[in-house]
Every structure is written in C-alpha cells, then in structure tokens.
Scaffold this active site. Structure first.
Site, PDB file in Angstrom:
ATOM      1  N   TYR A  72       0.818  -1.210   0.000  1.00 14.46           N
ATOM      2  CA  TYR A  72       0.000   0.000   0.000  1.00 14.46           C
ATOM      3  C   TYR A  72       0.854   1.263   0.000  1.00 14.46           C
ATOM      4  O   TYR A  72       0.498   2.270  -0.587  1.00 14.46           O
ATOM      5  CB  TYR A  72      -0.891   0.034   1.245  1.00 14.46           C
ATOM      6  CG  TYR A  72      -2.186  -0.726   1.118  1.00 14.46           C
ATOM      7  CD1 TYR A  72      -3.160  -0.322   0.212  1.00 14.46           C
ATOM      8  CD2 TYR A  72      -2.451  -1.823   1.927  1.00 14.46           C
ATOM      9  CE1 TYR A  72      -4.366  -1.007   0.115  1.00 14.46           C
ATOM     10  CE2 TYR A  72      -3.650  -2.517   1.832  1.00 14.46           C
ATOM     11  CZ  TYR A  72      -4.602  -2.106   0.926  1.00 14.46           C
ATOM     12  OH  TYR A  72      -5.794  -2.776   0.823  1.00 14.46           O
ATOM     13  N   THR A 109      -1.953  -5.754  -7.420  1.00 14.74           N
ATOM     14  CA  THR A 109      -2.167  -4.803  -6.333  1.00 14.74           C
ATOM     15  C   THR A 109      -2.939  -5.435  -5.196  1.00 14.74           C
ATOM     16  O   THR A 109      -3.650  -6.428  -5.365  1.00 14.74           O
ATOM     17  CB  THR A 109      -2.978  -3.584  -6.803  1.00 14.74           C
ATOM     18  OG1 THR A 109      -4.315  -4.002  -7.124  1.00 14.74           O
ATOM     19  CG2 THR A 109      -2.342  -2.892  -7.978  1.00 14.74           C
ATOM     20  N   ASP A 110      -2.845  -4.799  -4.047  1.00 13.25           N
ATOM     21  CA  ASP A 110      -3.798  -4.995  -2.972  1.00 13.25           C
ATOM     22  C   ASP A 110      -5.056  -4.232  -3.369  1.00 13.25           C
ATOM     23  O   ASP A 110      -5.148  -3.677  -4.466  1.00 13.25           O
ATOM     24  CB  ASP A 110      -3.207  -4.467  -1.657  1.00 13.25           C
ATOM     25  CG  ASP A 110      -3.727  -5.219  -0.448  1.00 13.25           C
ATOM     26  OD1 ASP A 110      -4.911  -5.592  -0.440  1.00 13.25           O
ATOM     27  OD2 ASP A 110      -2.938  -5.440   0.501  1.00 13.25           O
ATOM     28  N   TRP A 111      -6.038  -4.190  -2.501  1.00 17.94           N
ATOM     29  CA  TRP A 111      -7.307  -3.561  -2.841  1.00 17.94           C
ATOM     30  C   TRP A 111      -7.312  -2.085  -2.421  1.00 17.94           C
ATOM     31  O   TRP A 111      -6.936  -1.752  -1.293  1.00 17.94           O
ATOM     32  CB  TRP A 111      -8.454  -4.319  -2.180  1.00 17.94           C
ATOM     33  CG  TRP A 111      -8.901  -5.511  -2.972  1.00 17.94           C
ATOM     34  CD1 TRP A 111     -10.116  -5.685  -3.571  1.00 17.94           C
ATOM     35  CD2 TRP A 111      -8.144  -6.704  -3.276  1.00 17.94           C
ATOM     36  NE1 TRP A 111     -10.154  -6.897  -4.235  1.00 17.94           N
ATOM     37  CE2 TRP A 111      -8.963  -7.544  -4.079  1.00 17.94           C
ATOM     38  CE3 TRP A 111      -6.851  -7.135  -2.984  1.00 17.94           C
ATOM     39  CZ2 TRP A 111      -8.540  -8.782  -4.555  1.00 17.94           C
ATOM     40  CZ3 TRP A 111      -6.424  -8.372  -3.462  1.00 17.94           C
ATOM     41  CH2 TRP A 111      -7.255  -9.169  -4.236  1.00 17.94           C
TER      42      TRP A 111
END
Length: 883
Positions: A269, A300-302
C-alpha cells in the site's frame, strides 16, 4: 548440484513412508543438516495425504508436459487476443476474480485471501459474505508460528495444506505468504508475517511457496515492499537507503522469486520515495523484474493509490481493487485502453502483462485435466495444524521445572482473556471461517477429561474496566468487536476530522489544552436480561445514550465517577452512543447480571489452593489486526495487575501468552513459568495442552525480540514512526541487531526458547570447499557441530549460526543470523549438524558498487541456542579469489 550450490541451497528429501517431497532451502535458506533429521510419527501422518496425489507418476508426467510447453501455449493464446481482450485480463472484473474470455476458452482467474486459510466466499461484486454453508476452511496457525518453529518442514507443511485447501475451493491464487518484517512491535500485521529477521523470513518463505504451488495453486508473496506500519498505510512514504532496502527488506522477496519460483507478488500500500510501491520503477522494473528476473504477476492490494501511466509502464500487471463504481473505470481498464489506442503507451506493455497472467494460468494447470483437485477440512489437515502449532510454542521461562504439569493434578484454575477466546474470524483479510476452533480452555478439558476439576474465572481489575468485548455485537470489518469513532472540529460537528473504530468504550484525549469533540457508538447485547449498573469515569462534558434515550449527561473539569441502573434485554442489540467534549478522558463500564467477573480476593484465594494455575493472556485481533496499529505495548484490560496478584498468590502460576506482537511484561522477572503460543489455528487449544503437559517437548524460538519497553525499539527511539514518512533511520539494525548495537537488554532475545531437556554443543569445525558456480568463483564454507541431548526427554534444539564480520569498511551488525538447523534427538543421542556459508552470506550491499560485496578479513562464527546463548565460537579468514 552446481545450481544448488550457487545459492547455498541444500536439497533435502523428507521421506514419509513411500512418498517424498523435496524442500529447497537456501540463501536465504536455513543451512540444514546434510544428515536426515528423524521425523515424528505425527508429522508423517499429517503430511502423507498431501503428498500422495502429487507423488503419482501419472500426475508428475502430466505436470512436466504442461510446464514444458507453457511459453508455447502462452504465445499462441496471446496472438489471438484483441487489444480490448488483453486489457480485460489486467484488471479485476469482480472482488476476487478476473474476466473470462469465452471465445478463446480462457476461464475466470480466481483469487482468495490467506495466508492462514482460505477466506470465506464473498459476493462477486461486494465485500458482503456470499452466505455459503460450505466455504469453511482449515484455520492454520499464523505465520509467526511457522517462524517460531525455525523449521522449513513446518513451512512446507503449512504451504501444502493451504494450497490443497485453496484448490478445493476452486482458487487459482492464494494471497500469501506474507513476508514483511516486524520492524515495530506496534505494527498491526506482525501476526501475519515471519518475524523480524530477513534471513529467517527468506529461509522459510521458500518451502512455504513450494508447498502452496505443489498443489497447482499460485502463491503470492506480499506486500512488496516496506509495508512496516498500518498507520496511514496508503500514504506513508518509505525512504530507506539502498543498503537497508537490499539487506533487510528485500531478501525474503528475493528468495521467494529466485529460490521459491513464486508465481505472483502483491505490491504494498505504502509509497516508496513519493510513488506507490506498485508503480515504483526502482522496486519493480530495476529489482523485481530486472535484477531478480521475476516472470510472474505483480498484482495490487485492494484500493491502492496508483495512476494509469506509471502503473502501466513501471511493471504493474494486475489491478485487483480500486474504489470506483465500475470495473471499466479501473486505472488499467478503459483509461489504459485509451492510452494504448492513442499511442501514449506501446502495445508491447500490455502484451507483457497478459503474457505473465497467461503464464501463471498455464503453470497452475487451468487447462490441464490432471490438475490436482485439492482437499479441505480433512483430518490430516487438522492434524497438520495441531502439529505446526505445537512446534511454534516457545518456552520462555521454566524456573524449578514448573512445566510440564503433572497429569495427576486434580484441581486446575484457569484465568485470562484468551482462555476461551477464538481468533479465526478476526484480524482482517486473513480471517478464516473454520469448522471449529479449540480454545485453550477446551484443549485443557479435552486433555484432562472429566476427572479433573477445572475452575474458570474472569478476574476483575481494581480500576474500572470498559464494557467487555464479549458484549459488543457491532464489529469492525476485520471481525473485531468494536465501537465506531468520530472526531469533529467543533461542537457543531459540521466538519469530520477523523473516522475510525475503537475497541473499548474508553478514550483519552491527545491534547492537553484544546477540547476534542468525539462521538462513539456500538451495539451491545447483554448475556442476561435485567438491571445493569452503568459506571462512568470522566473528565469533561459527556452524555451516554441507550436506544435513543439519554441516561447520563454530565460535565466536570476534574475527574469524577457516576453510575446509573438500566434495564436491558438479552434478546436485543441495544444501541449505545457516547458524546464527549473535552481534553480529559472517560471509561464506560458496568456490573452486568450473572457475576461474569470476580474480584481479587476470590481469584487469589482460588489460586493459592489450586494444584495448578494457568493464565492465558496476551492480545487478540482487537490489538493485532490489519488497518490499525497499536498505540502502546501494554497488555490490554489490566492484565498486568491480575498477573501480579496471581504470582503473589501462587508463584508457580503458568503464564501462557497468545499474541502476534511483542508486549511489555513488567512481571517477567517474578514469573517462574512463562510460555508464548501465538495464534495457533483451529487446533491451538489441543496443541497448547500437548506442550503444557509434556506430550510435546517445546522447541520453538522467538522470531522477534521482546523488548522491556516500547521506547527501547529503534523506530520509537529514533522518532521515526509517524503517518507521513518512514526514513528507516536505524538502517540495517532492525530488531535484535539494534539491541546489540545499542547495548540494550531486552526482556527476551531473538532466538530464545527453552526445552524440557538439555543439549550440549561440541566440536565446531569450519572447512573450506569448492564453490562451483557459473558466475561466482568465491569460496564456500561448511560449519559442523556435534549436538547431544543430555537430558531425560526426547526433544529438538535449533542450532543458530550468527556471523560476525570482525572489521568492515561499513558499520555491520555485531551478529547476523546466517544459518540454523533444527535437530531432533532422543535422550543421550548425538548428531552432527552441518550448515553452509556462501559468499553472499559474508557480504553487505555496497552502494558504491551497486552489488553485494564480501571484504577480505576475519569472520567469526557463533553457534548458539539463541542470540544470547552462544556455546561455541570459531574464526576463519576470508580472502576473495583465494577460497
């Protein structure tokens, strides 16, 4: 063997009956004994089912055929895709899946959260649970437990079970393992990772990844890179120097890629020098895909802070979560397509991304009829979870041999907030919906049976405690019972400054002068109907509202107390709301029907009479959880007070901590029996009982330093923890390296862990050998030592190798972990343990050369049972080109 030696890899065949798997450990990986360690019968049973299917000749032949033509199959598919179809494959089309292309037979790609079990099913397009009744999964011990085992076999077992369960749920990528380091004890996600040492994490991530991917599922190493705090995790700017980056925060990812062959990596992040880590040219293009040659998928992460152009050209392959209404509005969706059509980005950029995604899909066998079906919630998986949990338990103190407890005891007193608490459905994205979870209390009952009297008490502190979490029905999205929290700019509440969650109905102002304007609310469900005596301590202006009615409204410049009786129903979730204005503090507690808590006189009297007292304390996912860091290192809920009282009443009280991060233990010196158990998965209680009563001899070692005080830790001491930027001022001196450099004595050192037996180390030898390699002509050193079990119980010791560069051109840690080997011995048995040191192990990252550099000079090898328990030391002289 040349390839293996090049990266200091030793290949061990771990045999279980007629089946075998190969665990690769190296550079990275722990230098294991060349002599096969004896395996327990429990491990054999736990693993056998996970290896039988992958060991069949037919499957292995089919897999080799599949892997041999991956690149050919990828290119054939890529050539048939339209530009629009290519773009559709590089962003999500649901919360956890990627678009199918039916005309070409490309299926949906499904992902699931991990890394301690497969997360329950979500609706396709929301975060709501899908409501399935068959999405349970084995809740595995957390990766801190794996780290504490200091055992690659436990990592491989953990990964194999996780992979098999993910396959059975139809997943193609499981989002784990996590390998960020525990730089700060306050970090909310320490419990998900593998400790504070880069070598330890790198050693264990390799077998973990290989275990997962042996089940035809892609592992996902996360979060790349420098995700070391949850405080403003999206906005904080990480700015380490290059040496610190390379030596400390990248080795685990490097090992996952180069030795583990991981198929996917998740970006972090945080920012890295002003841009999101997912689109950092240096992190992604220069290092991950450049230096390391990663050919898998970076996703990616969210809800990550990226932009279309930078993400596209700097190597992001798959955008999985962005806070927009339509998937078409993702950065790598229509905006990306338009840039491609306008010629602002070359089509070769999207081709590379699609090629990687198709490569992953072929590698895991998404078109292969022989792809493994997986298995889930099996007895063998549950046995594996129990075994891993027991192998990670750390015996910190055992004065007077309080442990193991006698199996003939008749009366046991059990206390502590973790005695009967479950942890699986908390912590954030790593939550697991398990068929069951054995708490420590249930584990004791299972072990002791009905003939032993087990008395359970909840101890009340002398100070007012907030309404217990047991009563809070409202939950944070991580699964933790919690209150909503809002802070406003003024009394009109027209401007919202901060919105979050808070665990307890208590608050302390961060300002000495200016008033703060706070609102909190929660749903509260009583255990029993009837009169509840609300108790309030406050300083400032406060009102308490229940179901729309104001029951308390008070104002005082000095600290005051107040109380009122309210009638509440156990059949209803009551809406509690607190409004506060001031620069003081408040606590809202109560006396509820049912005598839930007992006072000091009662629990200390019971402790004095009991045959054994066990206190299960520590943290919970109200403390260890994604999205929020802790504010201090203290045990929550007045545990210190209760523990002190118990030790005075019964000095042999067994203190059993369950936590994923360090806590202050001001009573540690007075304790005689102290154990650390981590979050142990669905069989935690049974595993803990196995250790407490001696069926399992503890062999875990601390993968983190346990400081005496928070201010002793590097980031706090150097004032380098904030919401804006992390400069990593301590450099390469993370964890135990900092404590040694500063001559600060922690409560318990890295690598510490006792046994119910004793071991001796003898006959250290360092030999120089050939280092056959395509690109490195430097020498290879083999370190051997004889380890003997001199006690009366079978057990395991972890031989730890710490390397010291006696004189260097740069400041180096006094000792660095560069090898470890876990050896299992019967009473009186002795074995020789062998570990290997490579040229890389001797090296530091040279900023000038932009490469690893091993300097000529003397090195010392320290062999010990912990960082502070060094048994043998031997030196050798290193001369580049002469070895």
């Amino acid at each position: 063997m040349k390839n293996a030696i090049k990266h200091s890899i030793l290949s061990r065949a771990i045999t279980y009956g007629a089946s075998s798997i190969f665990v690769l450990v190296g550079l990275s990986a722990c230098k294991q004994s060349t002599q096969q360690n004896e395996q327990t019968e429990q491990t054999q049973q736990a693993v056998q089912a996970t290896v039988q299917s992958i060991d069949s000749a037919d499957y292995q032949q089919a897999k080799q055929t599949r892997l041999a033509k991956v690149e050919q199959d990828v290119e054939q598919l890529l050539a048939k895709l339209t530009l629009e179809e290519k773009v559709s494959l590089v962003h999500a089309s649901g919360k956890f899946h990627v678009n199918a292309i039916e005309r070409l037979g490309i299926p949906e790609l499904w992902l699931s959260d991990g890394p301690h079990g497969v997360r329950y099913q979500h609706e396709r397009d929301t975060w709501n649970a899908a409501g399935w009744d068959d999405d349970h999964a084995t809740y595995l011990p957390h990766l801190t437990t794996v780290a504490a085992s200091f055992d690659p076999e436990m990592a491989h077992l953990h990964g194999s079970v996780l992979g098999a369960e993910a396959r059975h749920r139809g997943k193609d990528i499981i989002l784990g393992p996590g390998v960020n380091l525990a730089r700060l004890p306050l970090y909310g996600r320490n419990f998900e990772y593998m400790g504070e040492d880069p070598f330890l994490a790198a050693s264990l991530v390799v077998p973990e990844v290989k275990g997962i991917q042996s089940q035809d599922v892609a592992a996902n190493a996360k979060h790349y890179a420098l995700n070391t705090q949850e405080l403003n995790r999206i906005g904080v700017n990480a700015k380490p120097d290059e040496r610190t980056l390379r030596e400390v925060y990248l080795p685990a990812f490097e090992a996952a890629v180069k030795q583990g062959g991981v198929y996917s990596v998740m970006g972090a992040y945080n920012q890295y020098y002003g841009t999101n880590a997912n689109q950092s040219k240096h992190l992604v293009m220069d290092i991950l895909k450049g230096d390391w040659g990663f050919d898998g998928v970076l996703l990616t992460d969210w809800n990550v802070d990226i932009n279309t152009y930078d993400a596209a050209v700097n190597g992001l392959d798959l955008e999985m979560g962005t806070n927009v209404e339509s998937y078409d509005d993702y950065f790598l969706a229509q905006p990306f397509l338009q840039m491609l059509k306008d010629g602002k980005i070359s089509e070769s950029v999207v081709d590379d991304k699609v090629r990687r995604i198709l490569r992953l899909m072929h590698r895991v066998g998404m078109w292969d009829e022989s792809r493994l079906p997986g298995s889930r919630n099996t007895k063998t998986h549950q046995q594996a979870a129990r075994h891993i949990a027991s192998q990670g338990v750390v015996l910190l103190k055992n004065n007077g041999n309080v442990l193991p407890l006698s199996k003939d005891i008749k009366n046991v007193l059990v206390l502590g907030p973790n005695a009967d608490r479950i942890h699986g459905l908390g912590g954030g994205s790593s939550e697991v919906k398990s068929l069951y979870e054995i708490t420590p209390l249930q584990g004791l009952k299972n072990y002791l049976g009905d003939e032993v009297n087990i008395e359970v008490m909840r101890a009340r502190s002398s100070s007012l405690a907030p309404i217990a979490a047991d009563y809070i029905a409202s939950k944070h999205w991580t699964g933790t019972p919690a209150w909503t929290y809002k802070r406003f700019s003024d009394a009109s509440k027209s401007e919202l400054l901060e919105e979050s969650w808070i665990i307890n109905a208590s608050y302390k102002s961060g300002s000495d002068n200016a008033s703060e304007f706070i609102e909190m609310d929660a749903e509260v469900k009583p255990f029993e109907s009837g009169e509840h005596l609300l108790k309030l301590e406050y300083q400032g202006k406060i009102s308490v509202n229940i179901d729309g009615d104001t029951v308390l409204e008070l104002d005082s410049d000095s600290k005051q107390t107040a109380s009122i009786s309210v009638n509440l129903s156990a059949d209803k979730n009551h809406k509690f709301a607190i409004s506060y204005q001031g620069n003081g503090e408040f606590v809202l507690g109560w006396d509820a029907p049912g005598a839930f808590f007992v006072d000091k006189a009662e629990y200390t009297a019971a402790a004095a009479k009991a045959d054994a007292v066990i206190y299960f304390g520590g943290l919970s996912h109200g403390d260890d959880r994604e999205a929020i860091d802790r504010t201090d290192m203290k045990l929550p809920g007045s545990q210190d007070e209760v523990i002190n009282n118990l030790l005075q009443a019964n000095p042999n009280t067994v203190l059993f901590m369950v936590a994923g991060s360090a806590v202050e233990m001001p009573w540690a010196e007075q304790a005689n029996a102290l154990v650390w158990g981590w979050y142990g998965g669905l069989e935690a209680g049974n595993a803990f009982a196995d250790v407490i009563f001696g069926d399992v001899n503890p062999s875990g070692k601390m993968p983190i330093t346990l400081p005496k005080r928070l201010q002793d830790t590097a980031a706090i001491a150097l004032n380098d923890y904030n919401a804006t930027e992390s400069l990593y001022k301590e450099g390469v001196f993370i964890g135990y390296r900092w404590f040694e450099q500063q001559a600060i004595e922690p409560e318990f050192v890295f690598g510490h862990g006792l046994s119910y037996t004793d071991f001796t180390f003898e006959n250290i030898d360092i030999s120089k050998g050939e280092y056959a390699s395509d690109d490195d002509s430097n020498g290879l050193y083999q370190v051997t030592v004889d380890v003997k079990n001199t006690g009366k119980r079978a057990g395991a010791e972890v031989v730890q190798l710490y390397l010291q560069d006696v004189e260097a051109s740069v400041e180096r840690p006094i000792k660095e972990l560069k090898g470890f080997a876990k050896v299992f011995l019967q009473p009186g048995e002795s074995k020789q343990v062998s570990m290997v040191l490579s040229q890389r192990d001797l090296s530091f990252w040279s900023v000038e050369a932009n490469d690893w550099k091993a300097e000529a000079g003397q090195f010392k090898v320290h062999l010990g049972a912990s960082l502070a328990d060094i048994r043998l030391t031997e030196a050798f002289q290193y001369e580049p080109g002469n070895n």
